[in-house]
Design an enzyme around this catalytic site. Sequence first.
Site, PDB file in Angstrom:
ATOM      1  N   SER A 138       0.819  -1.214   0.000  1.00 52.93           N
ATOM      2  CA  SER A 138       0.000   0.000   0.000  1.00 52.93           C
ATOM      3  C   SER A 138       0.852   1.264   0.000  1.00 52.93           C
ATOM      4  O   SER A 138       0.318   2.362  -0.146  1.00 52.93           O
ATOM      5  CB  SER A 138      -0.942   0.019   1.218  1.00 52.93           C
ATOM      6  OG  SER A 138      -0.202  -0.029   2.427  1.00 52.93           O
ATOM      7  N   LEU A 488      -5.655 -13.345   2.104  1.00 52.08           N
ATOM      8  CA  LEU A 488      -5.157 -12.115   1.485  1.00 52.08           C
ATOM      9  C   LEU A 488      -4.650 -11.108   2.510  1.00 52.08           C
ATOM     10  O   LEU A 488      -3.635 -10.442   2.281  1.00 52.08           O
ATOM     11  CB  LEU A 488      -6.253 -11.477   0.629  1.00 52.08           C
ATOM     12  CG  LEU A 488      -5.875 -10.163  -0.078  1.00 52.08           C
ATOM     13  CD1 LEU A 488      -4.744 -10.394  -1.080  1.00 52.08           C
ATOM     14  CD2 LEU A 488      -7.085  -9.546  -0.757  1.00 52.08           C
ATOM     15  N   TYR A 490      -3.157 -11.594   5.160  1.00 52.32           N
ATOM     16  CA  TYR A 490      -1.821 -11.989   5.615  1.00 52.32           C
ATOM     17  C   TYR A 490      -0.942 -12.137   4.371  1.00 52.32           C
ATOM     18  O   TYR A 490      -0.351 -13.183   4.122  1.00 52.32           O
ATOM     19  CB  TYR A 490      -1.868 -13.302   6.400  1.00 52.32           C
ATOM     20  CG  TYR A 490      -2.745 -13.290   7.620  1.00 52.32           C
ATOM     21  CD1 TYR A 490      -2.987 -12.113   8.328  1.00 52.32           C
ATOM     22  CD2 TYR A 490      -3.341 -14.460   8.090  1.00 52.32           C
ATOM     23  CE1 TYR A 490      -3.797 -12.106   9.454  1.00 52.32           C
ATOM     24  CE2 TYR A 490      -4.146 -14.459   9.223  1.00 52.32           C
ATOM     25  CZ  TYR A 490      -4.378 -13.284   9.894  1.00 52.32           C
ATOM     26  OH  TYR A 490      -5.183 -13.270  11.013  1.00 52.32           O
TER      27      TYR A 490
END
Length: 547
Positions: A138, A488, A490
């Site tokens: 991100s 997802l 993790y």
Amino acid sequence: MFFLCNSKLKKTKALKMRTVEAFALSLLLLFLVKWANSDSKVSPIRDQFLSCMSTHSVSSFMNSKSLIHEPDSRLYTDLSQTVSQNYRFSSLNFSSEKPILIATPRTESEIQRSLLCSRKLGVQVRTKSGGHDYEGLSYLSSQSPFIVLDLVNLRSIDINLREETAWVGAGATIGELYYKIAKASKIHGFPAGTCPSVGVGGHFSGGGFGAMMRKHGLAADNVVDARFVDANGRIYNGRREMGEDLFWAIRGGGAASFGVVTSWKVKLVRVPEKVTCFTRYLPFTQNMTKIVHRWQSIAAALDNDLFIRVIIYNSGGSVQATFQANYLGGIDKLIPLMNEKFPELGLRFQDCSEMSWIDSIMYFNWKRGQPLETLLDREQRYNDLYFKAKSDFVKNPIPETGLEGIWKRFHEVESPMMIMEPLGGRMYEIGETETPFPHRIGNLYNIQYMVKWRVKDIEEMEKYVRWMRLLYGYMRVYVSGSPRGAYLNYRDLDLGMNKAINCSFEDASLWGMRYFGSNFKRLAMVKGKIDPTNFFRNEQSVPPLIV
């Protein structure tokens, strides 16, 4: 070893139509990003971005330099390194450029302009909510140039007790949501995770485990509407406008592959006035192995109100097990239930504590007795901590000899941990295709593996990562297969990475089937409709499949 996803697709029509001038500009931006670490006070690409943002808008965002930050600014450092989960390991883990800049929009129109200017300048976008992506996708990228679109300013939470719903800004944390619910009602809650600093944006869009999932399902199972901005800057005013396919995809399929969710509407759930929690510590003995083995057979079949997870860890050179539980009811009902279903644990009245639902959130986060306002703390510092994590789903109990093999490996490093969380209940009632999260009936529990270290050194990192991969290899015969499941939220780049812009569906399936099972094809088809040029992409984003 990473599986690298090599492109087998031809360039899309949109890329073919890119002009020579735009291509030259992209090359220029790629060169300019190399200067992101310099001491220059004025960045050309920053100026170009600001100029683009102000061209077609009168928003104060365009005139406020405080909302666009360079990667060497103090605010950027605070946002990326202080709040972001595992920032330092992510930086070491794969070669990453710094973003050209970080934008912190306050409105959907500002997000819209950010996306349009990014497309115009040939710049990728990373969308950040709370920054807890385990691999840093991100806010980091192995491809450049890119910006970070930080949603920290989109944090409004509106509770509607009459409807028993809440609209939650995508930049809010689950701790902020819990706090607002608790201030509004003593009989409502929401089934999401136990770490309050996690952003709702990633948590909801990846599924969302929590201590009430056996009663109410995942966080994503309780999302009833959302607002969304696509790659063309179109703002979708809710579920009706985006359509059921896209709404399905963002609730467990990773919204960052499709666009930017700006807010979520969730269904609140009823909680009793009394919730009971307990924590039982078991030392490393043969009896510990037998009790953990027994837990595997009964945890998913217990009353839906009861959630018991097991945490295995190395404490002072000795492997121990902690049983941590949340029961939606009083001690008077919990003790008889445990005596009947799980007497091996030897639960006693004095092991249990009755409390409110919101206090149970504090309890599971090891903050019991602290002010509720600690739930609002976004500045959870990770200091010099690094970690590597993986996940599995277990369909059949691991035999005692298999568990003993795990304990043996836990003596090889200093800070290993394994969290085992049961499914069953409501998790079994929801079909595996109702949301992109497929790990439903047939799975007893999920495992999260984690190993931590503190020395900032490549060799040290490789030592712990190698240990984790060896443990993961050892577990292969005891967990799900064909494909071996993963969660997802993790995220694990060991499962595979998209290397090229036009990664094929077949190659991306190496990792996609692990997270989403047969739902991966539908996700790729949704991607092909909403984002056919693959503007929203990262090292593990869903590729477009156009049929």
